[in-house]
Design a protein around this motif. Structure first.
Motif, PDB file in Angstrom:
ATOM      1  N   ALA A 103       0.755  -1.153   0.060  1.00  0.00           N
ATOM      2  CA  ALA A 103      -0.099   0.119   0.074  1.00  0.00           C
ATOM      3  C   ALA A 103       0.861   1.005  -0.050  1.00  0.00           C
ATOM      4  O   ALA A 103       0.640   2.100  -0.806  1.00  0.00           O
ATOM      5  CB  ALA A 103      -0.774  -0.001   1.360  1.00  0.00           C
ATOM      6  N   GLY A 104       1.989   1.237   0.686  1.00  0.00           N
ATOM      7  CA  GLY A 104       2.847   2.551   0.983  1.00  0.00           C
ATOM      8  C   GLY A 104       3.355   2.795  -0.497  1.00  0.00           C
ATOM      9  O   GLY A 104       3.473   3.829  -0.918  1.00  0.00           O
ATOM     10  N   LEU A 105       3.894   1.618  -1.330  1.00  0.00           N
ATOM     11  CA  LEU A 105       4.588   1.832  -2.364  1.00  0.00           C
ATOM     12  C   LEU A 105       3.444   2.161  -3.490  1.00  0.00           C
ATOM     13  O   LEU A 105       3.764   2.962  -4.325  1.00  0.00           O
ATOM     14  CB  LEU A 105       5.512   0.847  -2.715  1.00  0.00           C
ATOM     15  N   ALA A 106       2.344   1.522  -3.440  1.00  0.00           N
ATOM     16  CA  ALA A 106       1.425   1.644  -4.488  1.00  0.00           C
ATOM     17  C   ALA A 106       0.829   3.066  -4.468  1.00  0.00           C
ATOM     18  O   ALA A 106       0.561   3.778  -5.650  1.00  0.00           O
ATOM     19  CB  ALA A 106       0.305   0.754  -4.611  1.00  0.00           C
ATOM     20  N   PHE A 107       0.678   3.586  -3.399  1.00  0.00           N
ATOM     21  CA  PHE A 107      -0.042   4.712  -3.361  1.00  0.00           C
ATOM     22  C   PHE A 107       0.651   6.042  -2.449  1.00  0.00           C
ATOM     23  O   PHE A 107       0.141   6.497  -1.416  1.00  0.00           O
ATOM     24  CB  PHE A 107      -1.454   4.709  -2.485  1.00  0.00           C
ATOM     25  N   ARG A 108       1.967   5.858  -2.937  1.00  0.00           N
ATOM     26  CA  ARG A 108       2.868   6.786  -2.174  1.00  0.00           C
ATOM     27  C   ARG A 108       2.701   8.371  -2.213  1.00  0.00           C
ATOM     28  O   ARG A 108       2.891   8.963  -1.494  1.00  0.00           O
ATOM     29  CB  ARG A 108       4.399   6.548  -2.487  1.00  0.00           C
ATOM     30  N   ASN A 109       1.813   8.530  -3.403  1.00  0.00           N
ATOM     31  CA  ASN A 109       1.344  10.047  -3.302  1.00  0.00           C
ATOM     32  C   ASN A 109       0.002  10.482  -3.078  1.00  0.00           C
ATOM     33  O   ASN A 109      -0.461  11.616  -3.105  1.00  0.00           O
ATOM     34  CB  ASN A 109       1.583  10.655  -4.963  1.00  0.00           C
ATOM     35  N   ASN A 110      -0.637   9.271  -2.672  1.00  0.00           N
ATOM     36  CA  ASN A 110      -2.145   9.489  -1.876  1.00  0.00           C
ATOM     37  C   ASN A 110      -2.065  10.365  -0.813  1.00  0.00           C
ATOM     38  O   ASN A 110      -1.213   9.724   0.181  1.00  0.00           O
ATOM     39  CB  ASN A 110      -2.805   8.125  -2.107  1.00  0.00           C
ATOM     40  N   PRO A 111      -2.710  11.576  -0.746  1.00  0.00           N
ATOM     41  CA  PRO A 111      -2.705  12.113   0.688  1.00  0.00           C
ATOM     42  C   PRO A 111      -3.308  11.422   1.724  1.00  0.00           C
ATOM     43  O   PRO A 111      -2.582  11.547   2.829  1.00  0.00           O
ATOM     44  CB  PRO A 111      -3.641  13.315   0.306  1.00  0.00           C
ATOM     45  N   LEU A 112      -4.316  10.696   1.824  1.00  0.00           N
ATOM     46  CA  LEU A 112      -4.469   9.720   2.813  1.00  0.00           C
ATOM     47  C   LEU A 112      -3.610   8.831   3.380  1.00  0.00           C
ATOM     48  O   LEU A 112      -3.473   8.602   4.704  1.00  0.00           O
ATOM     49  CB  LEU A 112      -5.731   8.782   2.457  1.00  0.00           C
ATOM     50  N   VAL A 113      -2.814   7.945   2.414  1.00  0.00           N
ATOM     51  CA  VAL A 113      -2.004   7.340   2.848  1.00  0.00           C
ATOM     52  C   VAL A 113      -0.642   7.794   3.357  1.00  0.00           C
ATOM     53  O   VAL A 113      -0.154   7.479   4.235  1.00  0.00           O
ATOM     54  CB  VAL A 113      -1.393   6.318   1.448  1.00  0.00           C
ATOM     55  N   LYS A 114      -0.453   9.050   2.682  1.00  0.00           N
ATOM     56  CA  LYS A 114       0.631   9.906   3.455  1.00  0.00           C
ATOM     57  C   LYS A 114       0.506  10.273   4.737  1.00  0.00           C
ATOM     58  O   LYS A 114       1.350  10.250   5.540  1.00  0.00           O
ATOM     59  CB  LYS A 114       0.762  11.161   2.386  1.00  0.00           C
ATOM     60  N   TRP A 115      -0.728  10.468   4.963  1.00  0.00           N
ATOM     61  CA  TRP A 115      -1.212  10.860   6.353  1.00  0.00           C
ATOM     62  C   TRP A 115      -0.960   9.684   7.114  1.00  0.00           C
ATOM     63  O   TRP A 115      -0.589   9.778   8.478  1.00  0.00           O
ATOM     64  CB  TRP A 115      -2.468  11.577   6.376  1.00  0.00           C
ATOM     65  N   LEU A 116      -1.505   8.540   6.799  1.00  0.00           N
ATOM     66  CA  LEU A 116      -1.638   7.381   7.785  1.00  0.00           C
ATOM     67  C   LEU A 116      -0.158   6.933   7.993  1.00  0.00           C
ATOM     68  O   LEU A 116       0.259   6.232   8.910  1.00  0.00           O
ATOM     69  CB  LEU A 116      -2.220   6.004   6.723  1.00  0.00           C
ATOM     70  N   GLY A 117       0.743   7.208   7.175  1.00  0.00           N
ATOM     71  CA  GLY A 117       2.377   6.839   7.409  1.00  0.00           C
ATOM     72  C   GLY A 117       2.965   7.913   7.950  1.00  0.00           C
ATOM     73  O   GLY A 117       4.406   7.992   7.976  1.00  0.00           O
TER      74      GLY A 117
END
Ligand code: HEM
Lengths: 412, 265
Positions: free
Chosen positions: A63-77
């Motif tokens: 998930a981190g690599l596939a959505f590395r520019n997704n703001p939600l994932v960025k926030w989650l990490g």
């Protein structure tokens, strides 16, 4: 300072949303705990926990690599969520550091919300899981593409991820059993801390001998009226040896003779004996306002009653020294022809076929005459993984220290 | 104590007191600088010497009771004051450090330790010294970090100029964190050897974990560029958690059956 206040859930998410998220996680955890009426979690065992953990790791990194520019994932990490989850775990640990972690009355508030076993409760599990997710995401971005300057980050965060996840997912495979063995006998059953049902072991332990060494006995002044021991002038524990002196107010004591192992003699003079039957005896000269006198005192033992010196309203007594070391000579054997002879001692466990054997205790009432040894046997297949995590953290630590020292030079 | 602790403590405190005065005079008369440094380091040397003698008299490392650990703090804290002075040119910290060291010795004089040579079997391990000493150094660094942060807060409130105070408290916290991390892991490795498992959420472990989390939180907040003013407050207060961990744990309800509260004596 004028700050344009960001509204709730207005991008990019930051601390506000993280606090909310962590708080909801905690509340949900406690709600589940309450609904499950206080019972904790049972984790699957090998290989299912290993599969679950691998899936979790792959999904997080993926998930981190596939959505590395997704703001939600960025926030989650991101760090804000990380900080809030660290805070959540700290709050739970604080509960665990204050509320005694032991059996509580069923139905009590503490038991219903799992406060008395917080570290296996739902809120704790949920926070740790989210924490691992958050940590895993942040890690994915530093792992790929790999850069040498990220090494410190990777060692710390991956090390912690591995140590924490393996310690927690592997806890269901941890077996700790206490094996009581009498001298001259073998036992192949162990008991857990929680239950009285004996559990079969894949090996048996034969106890050849148990031996306990004590520090020298101590001289004490006992006041029977207040049931107190009086501290001497030198503020020292007085170890009995030939020539030892001790002073209390108005009382002086000199040890004239000391026999570590003796039995009572006919004329009041003890006779030296061997270790298995004798108890410590000391001849002391006591000088008070009255004339000095000399008496034999002893600690006593299982078959010999103690002798104290009567000083009017006080007693000079001798008590056995505290244990210095104790060990069990054992032979461990499994049914398949493997066997080992070993000396078990505190701080010196012995390995046998994937198990570790520890000298745990003995019959404390019997002291050095104990015919019983308690051996703890432990099987923890996840240990190497946890240790890998520890060593990665320590490696990161060394880099961190080095950089800290180096950078501080620049600052000066 | 059989050895004369009081004499050693009074000599050390006298060294620190004269050293501090000389330091103040040295602001006017630079020639006094050298004797000032010699005096202040002398105080720590006296304590180090006492620890060495005490160690050999006990026949075991003097790290078992709270009183014994205070001896080490007293010897080490002034050295951190000097480290800070030589690295970051901050001069005031050493006075606090020496006062703190004198305070620790004062507590020991009021509550004399019992001279006790025994060491329970679980503590007889090669891990004993590294584990405790690493923690000691960590606490000393973090104490200095908190002091510096408190000073920074004070300067900020008075709107005074403060050049590299923030970086000093930061680097001290960073180094302290490194030592805490080692202490935690050494403790876990030792626990595996002595008690069979590396982590059992014993109250002392729980509090050690909490204090580690506190500084972990700080490091990440720092990375996230939280306002410096808040960070200094945070660092100043974080020490409270350490204090609870260091000796407060003994008084908590959870600790009644802890395996490693310090011996009370
Ligand atoms: C909760 C999840 C965590 C997140 C999201 C996170 C994220 C980060 C980030 C983004 C940095 C900055 C790295 C850099 O600039 O190179 C950092 C630094 C650091 N992290 Fe974490 N981290 C987490 C947990 C942890 C844990 C559990 C540890 C301890 C083992 C740890 C130890 C460190 C250290 C020592 C630094 C270096 C600080 C510095 O360079 O000033 N972090 N972390």
């Amino acid at each position: 300072m004028v700050v344009v206040r960001r509204r709730w859930f207005q991008a990019p998410w930051d601390f506000k949303e993280s606090i909310l998220f962590a708080a909801v996680a905690l509340i949900a955890g406690f709600a589940i705990q309450y609904a499950a009426s206080g019972s904790g979690i049972t984790l699957p065992r090998l290989p299912f926990n290993a599969i679950a953990l691998t899936l979790f790791a792959v999904m997080t990194l993926g998930a981190g690599l596939a959505f590395r520019n997704n703001p939600l994932v960025k926030w989650l990490g991101g760090i804000p969520l990380g900080l809030c989850l660290i805070f959540a775990i700290a709050v739970l640990s604080l509960v665990g550091g204050i509320v005694p972690q032991e059996a509580a009355a069923a139905g009590s508030l503490s038991a219903q919300f799992g406060l008395n076993q917080i570290f296996s409760s739902w809120p704790f599990a949920l926070s740790v899981l989210l924490f691992l997710g958050n940590l895993g995401l942040s890690l994915s971005w530093r792992l790929i593409p790999f850069k040498v300057q990220n090494l410190q980050f990777i060692l710390f965060h991956a090390g912690f991820w591995i140590a924490l996840s393996c310690a927690i997912f592997g806890s269901s495979d941890l077996q700790r059993l206490i094996v009581p063995i009498e001298i001259g006998k073998a036992n192949n059953f162990g008991y857990t801390m929680q239950s009285d049902t004996p559990q079969p072991l894949p090996f048996s332990i034969f106890l050849h001998d148990f031996s306990l060494e004590e520090y020298p006995p101590q001289l004490l002044l006992y006041d029977p009226h207040s049931d107190k021991l009086l501290m001497n002038r030198a503020q020292a524990i007085i170890e009995v040896q030939k020539g030892t002196t001790a002073t209390w107010k108005g009382i002086e004591v000199l040890v004239l003779d000391y026999i570590p192992y003796a039995t009572p003699g006919t004329d009041g003079v003890p006779v030296a004996a061997d270790r298995s039957t004798g108890v410590p005896y000391a001849k002391v000269r006591i000088t008070t306002a009255a004339a000095p006198r000399e008496v034999w005192i002893s600690t006593g033992g299982p078959k010999i009653k103690p002798d104290a010196a009567d000083l009017g309203n006080l007693y000079l007594i001798m008590v056995p020294g505290t244990p210095k070391s104790f060990r069990s000579a054992v032979t461990v054997q499994d049914g398949k022809g493997n066997d080992t002879m070993a000396n078990l001692e505190v701080n010196k466990p012995v390995s046998f076929m994937g198990w570790k054997l520890y000298q745990m205790g003995y019959d404390e009432k019997a002291g050095r005459w104990s015919k019983l040894s308690l051996v703890e046997v432990i099987h923890d297949p996840w240990l190497p993984a946890v240790y890998l995590g520890f060593f990665m953290i320590m490696a990161g630590n060394i880099l961190f220290f080095w950089n800290g020292i180096k950078r501080s030079k620049v600052a000066s | 104590m059989i050895l004369d602790f009081n004499t050693a403590a009074i000599v050390a405190i006298a060294c620190w007191a004269t050293g501090s005065l000389l330091h103040l005079f040295a602001l006017r008369t630079p020639a006094l600088k050298l004797p000032a440094v010699v005096m202040t380091l002398g105080g720590s040397a006296v304590m180090a010497g006492f620890i060495a003698i005490y160690w050999s008299a006990l026949g075991r490392p003097p790290l078992r009771t709270l009183g014994e650990t205070r001896l080490w703090y007293a010897a080490l804290i002034p050295l951190v004051g000097f480290l800070v002075e030589s690295r970051w040119e901050i001069r005031w910290l050493k006075y606090y450090c020496m006062a703190l060291a004198a305070f620790f010795l004062g507590i020991n004089m009021l509550h004399p330790d019992v001279f006790d040579k025994t060491l329970m079997p679980a503590l007889q391990s090669p891990w004993f010294i590294p584990h405790v000493v690493v923690y000691l150094v960590g606490y000393v660094l973090l104490a200095a970090s908190s002091l510096t942060a408190l000073h920074n807060v004070y300067l900020e409130l008075r709107s005074k100029k403060n050049e590299n105070g923030a970086s000093v408290s930061h680097y001290l916290a960073l180094l302290g964190f490194v030592f805490l991390t080692f202490g935690l892991i050494f403790g876990a490795l030792w626990a595996k050897e002595a008690w069979g498992h590396y982590w059992t959420w014993d109250p002392k472990e729980t509090w050690a974990f909490l204090s580690w989390l506190a500084y972990l939180g700080y490091l990440h907040a720092f990375r996230y560029k939280i306002e410096n003013r808040k960070l200094q407050w945070y660092l100043a207060l974080a020490f409270v958690v350490l204090l609870v961990c260091w000796f407060g744990v003994n008084y908590l309800p959870s600790a009644q059956n802890s395996v490693h509260t310090y011996q009370q004596s």
